[in-house]
Design an enzyme around this catalytic site. Structure first.
Site, PDB file in Angstrom:
ATOM      1  N   GLU B  49      13.753  -3.273  -0.198  1.00 28.98           N
ATOM      2  CA  GLU B  49      13.253  -1.902  -0.301  1.00 28.98           C
ATOM      3  C   GLU B  49      14.363  -0.880  -0.527  1.00 28.98           C
ATOM      4  OE1 GLU B  49      12.297  -4.079   1.981  1.00 28.98           O
ATOM      5  OE2 GLU B  49      10.100  -4.166   2.021  1.00 28.98           O
ATOM      6  N   PHE B 111       1.634  -4.836  14.878  1.00 34.53           N
ATOM      7  CA  PHE B 111       2.521  -5.608  14.014  1.00 34.53           C
ATOM      8  C   PHE B 111       2.998  -4.752  12.838  1.00 34.53           C
ATOM      9  CE2 PHE B 111       3.009  -8.500  10.289  1.00 34.53           C
ATOM     10  CZ  PHE B 111       4.187  -9.098  10.705  1.00 34.53           C
ATOM     11  N   GLN B 112       4.289  -4.756  12.604  1.00 29.90           N
ATOM     12  CA  GLN B 112       4.923  -3.977  11.549  1.00 29.90           C
ATOM     13  C   GLN B 112       4.602  -2.479  11.643  1.00 29.90           C
ATOM     14  OE1 GLN B 112       4.312  -6.017   7.730  1.00 29.90           O
ATOM     15  NE2 GLN B 112       6.210  -7.152   8.118  1.00 29.90           N
ATOM     16  N   LYS B 161      -3.360   2.091   6.635  1.00 26.60           N
ATOM     17  CA  LYS B 161      -4.036   1.141   5.756  1.00 26.60           C
ATOM     18  C   LYS B 161      -5.512   1.475   5.551  1.00 26.60           C
ATOM     19  CE  LYS B 161      -4.639  -3.743   4.776  1.00 26.60           C
ATOM     20  NZ  LYS B 161      -4.311  -5.132   5.133  1.00 26.60           N
ATOM     21  N   MET B 479      39.213   1.209  -0.544  1.00 27.16           N
ATOM     22  CA  MET B 479      39.417   2.549   0.015  1.00 27.16           C
ATOM     23  C   MET B 479      39.744   2.466   1.502  1.00 27.16           C
ATOM     24  SD  MET B 479      39.759   5.619  -0.869  1.00 27.16           S
ATOM     25  CE  MET B 479      38.894   6.269  -2.292  1.00 27.16           C
TER      26      MET B 479
END
Lengths: 163, 572
Positions: B49, B111-112, B161, B479
Site C-alpha cells: 500500500e 478484525f483489521q 464496509k 548520506m
C-alpha cells in the site's frame, strides 16, 4: 502571554480531535478547554486558553483557521472581554472552620451548594485568577476535590463571534 | 439507484479520475467488485500500500491532477501513512480511500480494524468517515475540492464496509459545485501588499528571487520566469522548486540550502531583498539558526498558506494568495510602472555573483575508471537530453540528481523533499510513467532506498512500465555515512552492508526485467545510452560508484548561509 481563543466549529464527529490534535502535534499548550453546543445546532463553540509569545500565538491562530472544521475564530484577549470559569470545590470542614469557610465563600460571592456534617461544596464563578485566589484563601482548610470548567468568554460591546 | 460501492467509483469517474492505485482486502471488497463491473476507472494493483500512495503521489506531481489510492482497513490503511505524510509535507493533492469495518463493529477491536481517521489525522489536510451511503457523492466532491485547492494536500475518506453494500441502493447525483463555509482558499493577493512588494523589489540593490515547490503546485512557473527575466534578477530554486525556472538559463544560480550552490547561498546571504515565492524557509534552507539568516534582507513572501508566512523567518511584506495570480499582478504592475530597476547596482551585484560562480563549486574531480556519482548523473543528463522525468529516493543520490540534472521545466523533478521518504522513487516513477506512457522516466536511487519499495518491480512488470532505474550503488547508506564521517569521527554505525547486498542484475531479471551493471567510467555513457534505448523495457542500471564521495557544498551546522564546506578540505 496568556490568550483566550474562542472558535465556532462544525458540529461534526472528529472536529474536536482535530483541534486538540493540532495543539499536541505542534507542541502548543492547552491550559484549559471548554466546548459546548450553541444556539445554532450545526455549530459548537470551543474556547481554549493557551500561553505563548506573539509569534507562537499567531501560528496557533493561523493553524486553527486552516482546519476545515473551524468556521470562525477570535482571540478574545485582543480586545475588551469577559472571562468566566465555574468551580465546584469540596472542602473538609468542622468546628470553627465551618463559619470561616462560609464567610470566605460570601466574600468571593460563592454559594455553598452542598452541606454535610463534615464537608461543604462551594460553587464559585469568575475569572481564573479569582478562582485561584479563593483556593489560596482557603489556606490550611483541607480541600477534598476541585472541579473547574475551564475558561469561557465573550467579547464586550458590539464585537460578536457569529456567522 | 446505485449501491455505495458503485456510487464511489461513479463519483470518481464524474470527478475526472481515470486511474487509481490500490490493493484489495476484506473491507474494500464491495468497492473492488464495483471496479470489476465497470471500465471507466482503471485500477493499478501495487504490491504494497505504501507503493500505491507514492505512485499516486508521483502521478499527481507529474500531472498536477490529484492522485487517488484505494486500500482496505487495518494494515492496508496504516501502510499508507508514510505515503500520506510524504504528500502532506510536499503539499501534493491526493485522495486516499480506505475500507473500514462495518459501522456497528467500529470500536470493537474487530478484525483489521484501525481508527484510520485518527491515525492519519496529523498528516492529512482533512478526513471523512462516511456515515451514510447517501452522503458519498457530496463527500467525494468535498474531498477532491479540499485536496486540490488552496495549499493542496492529502484527504482521507474512510468507508465502513456496510456503507458500500451492493444490496442497498440510493439515488445518485454528483454535485456540480461545492461550497464549504469554513474553507475558502484565497483567489488573489492583496493589491496594496503587491504594490508595496513591487516597490521594494524595484528599489533593491542586491535582490534575489527564491522560488519553491509552491510555484510548481500553483502553476506559476511561466509568470515567475517572466518576472525574473523582466527584472534581470538572479533566481535560486529550492529542492522542491527545481524546474520552475530553467536551470540552463544564466540568471539561475542553482539550488540553495544545505547542499545548494556556493553562488546561490552567498547571494542569499548578501542580498538586500529576497522575493520568496511558494517557499517556506524550511530548515534545509535557513540552516536552523534563524538569527544568522540573510541578515541584511528585506523579505517579501508570497504563499497561499498564511501559516507558512512568518513561521520561521519574519516576512516584511507578506502576500497571501495563489502564486500565479499574485505573480501576474506583479508583472502587470511592473509593466504599467515607469520605475526602472537600479541598473548600476544590479550590474555590480551580478559581478559579485559571477565572482562566486567562478568558484565552480560543482566541479567534479575525475578518479580514473572509478565512477563518481556526480558523473553518473551528468551522463544521465546527457543521455536523456535533459528532458526526462526524474524521480528520486532520498540520500546522496537525491542531492547529486538535484545538483547535476538541470531541470528546465516544472514537474520533471519528482522527489520527497519535506518528509525525505526512502522508497519513494520507484513507485513515484510508476505513477509518472502511467500518466505519460511515452515519456522517458528515470528513477535515480541508491542501493539503500531502492530496497525499501523493491516489490514494486512486480507492478512494473504487470503494467509493462519501461522505467529506467539508475542505482548509484556505493554499498552504503551514503548520506548517513557522510554525516558519520563529518560529525562522528567516521564511526559508521549501521550504515554499511556490502556483504549482504543483492545482485541487482539478477534481481531485476527475477522480476522479468533487464539488469545492467556498470563499473567503469569509460563504459558509463555508452551502457547508459543502450539501457535508455530499450524503450519498451524496464532496465535496472546498477552503477558502482565511488564509495567515499560526499555531497558538497554542505552547510556548516548552525552557521549562516554563507558558511559551507566546499569539499572534504575546504570551508568558506
Amino acid at each position: 502571554m496568556r490568550r483566550i481563543i474562542s472558535m465556532l466549529m462544525e458540529n461534526e464527529p472528529g472536529a474536536l480531535s482535530r483541534v486538540v490534535g493540532l495543539f499536541s502535534q505542534r507542541n502548543y499548550n492547552i491550559n484549559s478547554l471548554t466546548v459546548a453546543p450553541t444556539d445554532d445546532v450545526t455549530l459548537s463553540r470551543l474556547t481554549v486558553t493557551t500561553i505563548g509569545d506573539d509569534r507562537k500565538i499567531e501560528q496557533i491562530i493561523k493553524h486553527l483557521n486552516k482546519l476545515v472544521d473551524v468556521v470562525k475564530l477570535v482571540d478574545l484577549t485582543d480586545g475588551s472581554h469577559i472571562e468566566r470559569e465555574l468551580m465546584l470545590i469540596k472542602v473538609k470542614v468542622s468546628g470553627a472552620q465551618r463559619a470561616e469557610v462560609m464567610r470566605l465563600a460570601d466574600v468571593f460571592r460563592g454559594e455553598i451548594v452542598d452541606v454535610t456534617p463534615t464537608s461543604y461544596v462551594v460553587q464559585l464563578a469568575g475569572t481564573s485568577d479569582k478562582l485561584d485566589a479563593f483556593i489560596s484563601a482557603l489556606g490550611d482548610t483541607s480541600i477534598l476535590e476541585v472541579a473547574r470548567t475551564g475558561v469561557s468568554g465573550i467579547s464586550r460591546a458590539d464585537k460578536v463571534l457569529s456567522l | 439507484m446505485l449501491s455505495g460501492g458503485d456510487m464511489l467509483i461513479r463519483a470518481l469517474h464524474d470527478e475526472g479520475v481515470d486511474l487509481i492505485f490500490g490493493y484489495p482486502g476484506g473491507t474494500a471488497l464491495h468497492i473492488y467488485d464495483a471496479i470489476f463491473r465497470q471500465d471507466k476507472v482503471e485500477h493499478i494493483l501495487v504490491r504494497h500500500e505504501q507503493g500505491a500512495t507514492h505512485a499516486a503521489d508521483g502521478y499527481a506531481r507529474a500531472t498536477g491532477r490529484p492522485g487517488v489510492v484505494l486500500v482496505t482497513s487495518g494494515p492496508g490503511a496504516t501502510n499508507t501513512i508514510t505515503g500520506i505524510a510524504t504528500a502532506y509535507m510536499d503539499s501534493i493533492p491526493m485522495v486516499v480511500i480506505s475500507g473500514q469495518v462495518t459501522r456497528d463493529a467500529i470500536g470493537s477491536d474487530a478484525f483489521q480494524e484501525t481508527d484510520m481517521v485518527g491515525v492519519s489525522r496529523p498528516v492529512v489536510k482533512h478526513s471523512f468517515l462516511v456515515q451514510s451511503a447517501a452522503d458519498i457523492p457530496n463527500i467525494i466532491k468535498k474531498a477532491f475540492y479540499i485536496a486540490t485547492t488552496g495549499r493542496p494536500g492529502p484527504v482521507v475518506i474512510d468507508f465502513p464496509k456496510d456503507v458500500t453494500d451492493p444490496a442497498e441502493k440510493f439515488p445518485y447525483e454528483y454535485p456540480e459545485t461545492v461550497k464549504l463555509r469554513s474553507y475558502m482558499p484565497p483567489q488573489k493577493g492583496h493589491t496594496g501588499q503587491i504594490k508595496k512588494a513591487v516597490e521594494v523589489l524595484m528599489s533593491a540593490k542586491k535582490p534575489i528571487i527564491y522560488a519553491g515547490g509552491g510555484v510548481v503546485q500553483g502553476e506559476g512557473a511561466e509568470e515567475l520566469t517572466k518576472l525574473t527575466q523582466t527584472l534581470g534578477y538572479p533566481i535560486t530554486n529550492t529542492l522542491m522548486g527545481l524546474g520552475v525556472y530553467p536551470a540552463t538559463d544564466k540568471q539561475f544560480l542553482g539550488m540553495l540550502g544545505m547542499h545548494g550552490t556556493y553562488e546561490a547561498n552567498m547571494a542569499m546571504h548578501e542580498s538586500d531583498v529576497i522575493l520568496a515565492v511558494g517557499a517556506r524557509f524550511d530548515d534545509r534552507v535557513t540552516n536552523s539558526d534563524i538569527s544568522k539568516f540573510c541578515p541584511n534582507a528585506t523579505i517579501l513572501h508570497i504563499d497561499i498558506d498564511p501559516a507558512s508566512i512568518s513561521k520561521t523567518v519574519t516576512a516584511h511584506v507578506p502576500i497571501v494568495g495563489p502564486v500565479k495570480a499574485v505573480l501576474k499582478e506583479m508583472n502587470d504592475q511592473i509593466n504599467a510602472s515607469s520605475d526602472k530597476v537600479d541598473a548600476d547596482a544590479l550590474k555590480q551585484w551580478w559581478e559579485n555573483i559571477e565572482h562566486w560562480r567562478q568558484r565552480n563549486c560543482l566541479a567534479v574531480e575525475s578518479a580514473g575508471e572509478l565512477i563518481k556519482p556526480q558523473q553518473a548523473i551528468q551522463a544521465l543528463y546527457e543521455v536523456t537530453n535533459g528532458d526526462a522525468y526524474v524521480t528520486s529516493d532520498v540520500g546522496q543520490h537525491q542531492m547529486f540528481a538535484a545538483q547535476y540534472y538541470h531541470f528546465d521545466k516544472p514537474r520533471r523533478w519528482i522527489n520527497s523533499g519535506g518528509l525525505g521518504t526512502m522508497g519513494f522513487g520507484l513507485p513515484a516513477a510508476m505513477g509518472v510513467q502511467l500518466a505519460y506512457p511515452d515519456a522517458t522516466v528515470a528513477c535515480v536511487t541508491g542501493e539503500g532506498s531502492i530496497q525499501m519499495c523493491i516489490q514494486e518491480l512486480a507492478t512494473c512488470k504487470q503494467c509493462e512500465l519501461p522505467i529506467k532505474i539508475v542505482n548509484l550503488n556505493n554499498e552504503a547508506l551514503g548520506m548517513v555515512k557522510q554525516w558519520q564521517d563529518m560529525q562522528y569521527s567516521g564511526r559508521h554505525s549501521h550504515s554499511t552492508y556490502a556483504d549482504s547486498l543483492p545482485d541487482f542484475v539478477k534481481l531485476a531479471e527475477a522480476y522479468g526485467h533487464v539488469g545492467v551493471r556498470i563499473e567503469k567510467l569509460s563504459e558509463l555513457k555508452e551502457k547508459l545510452a543502450e539501457a535508455f534505448a530499450m524503450k519498451d523495457k524496464l532496465v535496472f542500471i546498477d552503477i558502482a560508484v565511488d564509495q567515499n564521495e560526499h555531497v558538497y557544498p554542505m552547510a556548516v551546522k548552525g552557521g549562516a548561509m554563507s558558511e559551507m564546506f566546499l569539499s572534504k578540505t575546504e570551508r568558506t
